[in-house]
Structures are given as structure tokens and as C-alpha cells.
Write a protein that holds these residues in place. Sequence first.
Motif, PDB file in Angstrom:
ATOM      1  N   ARG A  77      65.212  25.471  45.091  1.00 31.03           N
ATOM      2  CA  ARG A  77      64.016  25.935  44.392  1.00 31.03           C
ATOM      3  C   ARG A  77      62.735  25.768  45.023  1.00 31.03           C
ATOM      4  O   ARG A  77      62.578  24.656  45.942  1.00 31.03           O
ATOM      5  CB  ARG A  77      63.941  24.878  43.080  1.00 31.03           C
ATOM      6  N   PRO A  78      62.025  26.744  45.167  1.00 37.26           N
ATOM      7  CA  PRO A  78      60.548  26.482  45.892  1.00 37.26           C
ATOM      8  C   PRO A  78      59.781  25.494  45.490  1.00 37.26           C
ATOM      9  O   PRO A  78      59.831  24.998  44.288  1.00 37.26           O
ATOM     10  CB  PRO A  78      60.044  28.035  45.927  1.00 37.26           C
ATOM     11  N   GLU A  79      59.025  24.706  46.419  1.00 35.12           N
ATOM     12  CA  GLU A  79      58.029  24.090  45.861  1.00 35.12           C
ATOM     13  C   GLU A  79      56.903  24.719  44.968  1.00 35.12           C
ATOM     14  O   GLU A  79      56.551  25.805  45.176  1.00 35.12           O
ATOM     15  CB  GLU A  79      56.990  23.592  47.188  1.00 35.12           C
ATOM     16  N   PRO A  80      56.508  23.953  43.819  1.00 34.14           N
ATOM     17  CA  PRO A  80      55.724  24.467  42.956  1.00 34.14           C
ATOM     18  C   PRO A  80      54.443  24.952  43.659  1.00 34.14           C
ATOM     19  O   PRO A  80      53.912  24.277  44.647  1.00 34.14           O
ATOM     20  CB  PRO A  80      55.515  23.277  42.110  1.00 34.14           C
ATOM     21  N   LEU A 170      52.129  32.428  46.976  1.00 35.46           N
ATOM     22  CA  LEU A 170      53.110  33.657  46.375  1.00 35.46           C
ATOM     23  C   LEU A 170      53.179  34.585  47.829  1.00 35.46           C
ATOM     24  O   LEU A 170      54.513  35.105  47.507  1.00 35.46           O
ATOM     25  CB  LEU A 170      52.074  34.506  45.319  1.00 35.46           C
ATOM     26  N   ALA A 171      52.276  34.791  48.441  1.00 33.95           N
ATOM     27  CA  ALA A 171      52.553  35.898  49.498  1.00 33.95           C
ATOM     28  C   ALA A 171      54.071  35.440  50.406  1.00 33.95           C
ATOM     29  O   ALA A 171      54.365  36.322  50.892  1.00 33.95           O
ATOM     30  CB  ALA A 171      51.437  35.854  50.462  1.00 33.95           C
ATOM     31  N   ARG A 172      54.246  34.276  50.276  1.00 33.02           N
ATOM     32  CA  ARG A 172      55.674  33.814  51.122  1.00 33.02           C
ATOM     33  C   ARG A 172      56.878  34.490  50.573  1.00 33.02           C
ATOM     34  O   ARG A 172      57.791  34.533  51.433  1.00 33.02           O
ATOM     35  CB  ARG A 172      55.754  32.470  51.234  1.00 33.02           C
ATOM     36  N   PHE A 173      56.674  34.986  49.519  1.00 34.55           N
ATOM     37  CA  PHE A 173      58.228  35.462  48.635  1.00 34.55           C
ATOM     38  C   PHE A 173      58.013  36.933  48.858  1.00 34.55           C
ATOM     39  O   PHE A 173      59.030  37.501  48.137  1.00 34.55           O
ATOM     40  CB  PHE A 173      58.083  34.911  47.325  1.00 34.55           C
ATOM     41  N   ASN A 174      57.181  37.792  49.279  1.00 33.89           N
ATOM     42  CA  ASN A 174      57.241  39.073  49.370  1.00 33.89           C
ATOM     43  C   ASN A 174      56.800  39.605  50.743  1.00 33.89           C
ATOM     44  O   ASN A 174      55.624  39.479  51.296  1.00 33.89           O
ATOM     45  CB  ASN A 174      56.270  39.809  48.381  1.00 33.89           C
TER      46      ASN A 174
END
Length: 552
Positions: A77-80, A170-174
Motif C-alpha cells: 500500500r502506498p504511503e498516505p 497524487l502525481a506519482r500514480f499517473n
Amino acid sequence: MEDTVTDTLGAHAAIDPAPWEALVTTALLGTDRRTPPPEVLAASPAAGDPAVALLDAAAVHTVRRRAGLLPAVAAARPEPAPRDDRPALPEPARHRLEQLLADRAAPSSGGRRGVAPDLTELLPQWLSTAGEQGFRAPSALLPALLDAARARTDLRPRTLAFAGARGLWLARFNPDWRFALRGTAGGGAVLPELSAMDEVRALWEEGLFTERVALLAAVRAEDPARGLELLTGTWPTERAEDRLMFLDTLRTGLSPEDEPFLERTLADRSRNVRTAAAELLSALPQSALAGRMARRAASCVGPDHGGAGAGIAVEAPHECDADMQRDGVTPTPPTGRGKRSWWLGQLVEAAPLATWTRRFAGRAPEEIVGLPVADGWREELHAAWCRAAVRQADAAWSRALLGPPGIPPESGPGTASLAERARLLETLPADERGRWVAEFIAAHGLSEAFQLLGVCSVPWPEPLGRAVVDALGTARAGGSYPWSFSGVMGLAERCLHPSAADRLEPLTADHPIGAEGAPAGAGGYWAEAFQRLVSTLRLREAMHRELTGSAP
């Protein structure tokens, strides 16, 4: 029948399955051009129809592929997302942002704009005001904000600052948003306390590029020497494009203490980095490079003692030697430029402007610019002085090269280029800049003022706003169509102070144009354009009030 087909094909496939890729190829080419494999035809109850047999085989293989799919190993799971303790937007402002972002994605009508404001062009201003007020971006709108910034590079700095650390997270996931991680300096990065040396060092050595640029800029603003120390510690291992961005942060707090590092950087393996280092050194009037360039330029430009009166003589360089190239002079000119004039321009641009006061017996910039230049070198020399005034942010020389705004550009003292004039104006204080452009418009109208308006502070100061409105009214009365001034009208929608709406209200009336021979429909088009301008100004006023609680 379906059970029969499945059982028959399934049993056959278990013995000798037709490769999925072969089925796909046959489907793409068509059964009339490529017959399915014999085992597919034989296994299908519809063997006489190749297309049906192919579809039967595809259906069975699809079921088999899905049934045989193994569950993937669960990823970590990604860090919050990091906390963002900035205050939330007021509800009316949040709704307004949703409206602006939705309008950005709406398809264009492709026809007349009508009287409705262009919400897309108001988004940058909304983001600026929200950033000034210190609000955080609503989490649910972060994807739409990042999409908007992806489509428009001019939005990126303000969007990323507003999105903050959560936007970067958030930008790290797209992959579509990777620009946020690299393309804009700073952009919302979370920085440690600058007094925490270990944390600062760790982020500098291990952080994302955007975080490192933001960190270097922050340290540089607080302690220029410490920022330089950070940069020099990792400089040899940095990539060329990163070195170029890092060098740009040295503009903050640039001082003689930076000179030894910049002198060494003149030998960098990247030409762009060498050029940037030379430019920074030339902005230090007491630097060794500035002195070298001053001597070279002074040997080429000086008083003309052979003429009847005072003037300027020019002898451009005959070669570009290795020392000149090391100091940032590019030897090869662009297509269409002569080598000697190209080299001369670079020398004069990099020389401290104080050189010319000494070279011409203490004359003021206005006097030097007004001297006649021998042998047709005036345009080249004045253009180089313009670039020097911009690079060195010298307001006195900028005023001299701009001259009075009422003089036609082609006969002015410095440059006829509106692009160069716009850059010179940027070195002047905002109020003075606005007054100069207002007088220019009053003397020459709006047709040549677009570039100059673009460098004025927003909202336009009152004299400039009044000059633009008066000039638009004059254009309307003269029978012109508004689309001849569409660029200025667009700027006015974004840059006029909202209080100008009341003064513009009378111009929204649809009445015939007074000039003899004016096109009959021009009045209606102007009324529509002014109605849109007024409604946009009132909307900007409402946006400002929603974000700040008061009128602008």
C-alpha cells in the motif's frame, strides 16, 4: 447447443489449443483472406462457416484465459498522502473552481463567442488569488487541476503551488502527471526546516528533482552561501539539464561570493551551462568576466574623433578567439547574421553599462544613446544596449533606450522593436510602466500596443485602463470591427480593474456607428464585445470577493 460447442472445443483445445495470437490475426485479416486453422473448423458445429467457427474458438479461449488467471501478488500500500494544514476554500469559491475546471473540459462551440465570459482564461487569475490567500486545494479536484496543468504549461507553477504536497503525492500514480514531479521548479514540495541540517542534506541528495530545486531556492533565499555550498557538493554528478536549472536559482542573492564557482563553470562540458554561467557573471559588474567583456567592448566602440561633431565609432571584432568563447561568446551566428556583428552584439550585451559612461566622458545614458553612430552600426549597437539593460535590470538605461512614449517607434532613440521595448519596460517600476504604455496608446492607438500591454502589472493601473477603454471607444466610433482588436479585448477581460465595468456600461448599447460609410453590422458586434467585457469584469469581481471576502 452452446454446451456442445464448449465441450467439443474445450476438449480439443486441451489437446492442441489454437494460439490466441493466431485467432486475433485471422480476425484482423478476415476469414475471406485467411482461413482459420483446420482444428478450429473441425471443432466447431458450424464448420461450414469459417467466421462462426472463429468466433466459437475465440469464445472458448476467452473463457479458458479468464479461468486460468492467477491472482496477482498484492502490492504494498502506498504511503498516505501528506497532511495539508492550509485552510479549506470557502464553499462559494469551491463551486467556482468546479465551474472553471468544467468549462476547461467543455468542447468549443467554434462560432462567435457571444457575451458569456471565457472561464478558461479566468482560471490562472483564480489560482493566483487562491494562492495569495493561502487556501488548500480540495482533494476531490486535484485530478482535474493536474489535468488542467498538463494541458497548459502556463498554469503549472500556480496549480502545483495550490495543489501542494498532496498534488505531488497524487502525481506519482499517473504517468500523465509526471510533469509535476520534474517540470516545474518547486511546485508545492514539502521542505524540512532549513535549520535541520541533516534533513536538508538528505532531501538534497535523495529528493525528487522538483523538491531539490525548491529546497535550493529556499536555502538560497535565506542563506546564499549555504545554498552555494549545497550546489557545489553534488555539482560534478548532476545531469546537464539539472545543472542548468540549479544555476538559475543563483540569481537569488547573486553576489561576488558566487564568482569563483561561476568562473569554474565557464569550463563546463555543457554549452548551455557555460552560457548561463557567463550571463550570471556579466550581471556582477565587478566580476573578472565583466571586466574582460568591458575591455573587449570598449576596444570596439568608442568616441568618433574623425567626424565633424561628437559621435560613436564602431570596429567590430575580426575573430572570436578561444578566450572569448570561454567567456560565453557563441562563435557561430544564426542564419542571416554576419559573424562580426554577431560577436559585437554579444560583447556589448555582456559589458557593464557603466563602461559607456566612462568611455564617453561621463555622459548620461540619454546623451550616449542620442549620439550618431558611424557606418550603419546604430541598430546593432542599440539592440545590444537594450539586451544589456534588460540583463542588468538598469532602469536608467531602459528609459534612455525607450525614449518618450509619444515619439513614433521607428524614430525613437533606442529601438523600433516592440518586443525589445516590452523587455525594457519590465525593468521599470510597475506604476511608471503603466504610465508609459498609457501615453504610448494615447499617441499611437492600440494597433501596436498589444506586446506592451502584456508586460504591465495586473490589474492595470487606472491611467492605463482609462487609455485602453478610450482607445476602444475611438475604434468603435471609427467604424472598425472589434475582431481587429481581439487580442487587446482578451487582455482587457483579464487585466482591466473590475471597477472599469461601470465606465464600460454605456458602450454595451447596440447603436449605429457614427462614421460615414461604416459597416452597418459593426455596432452590434461592438455591443456584444463590450457586453462580454463587462460581464467578465463583474465575474472577476465576484471571484475575488468569494476568495477574499471583499471587492478588489
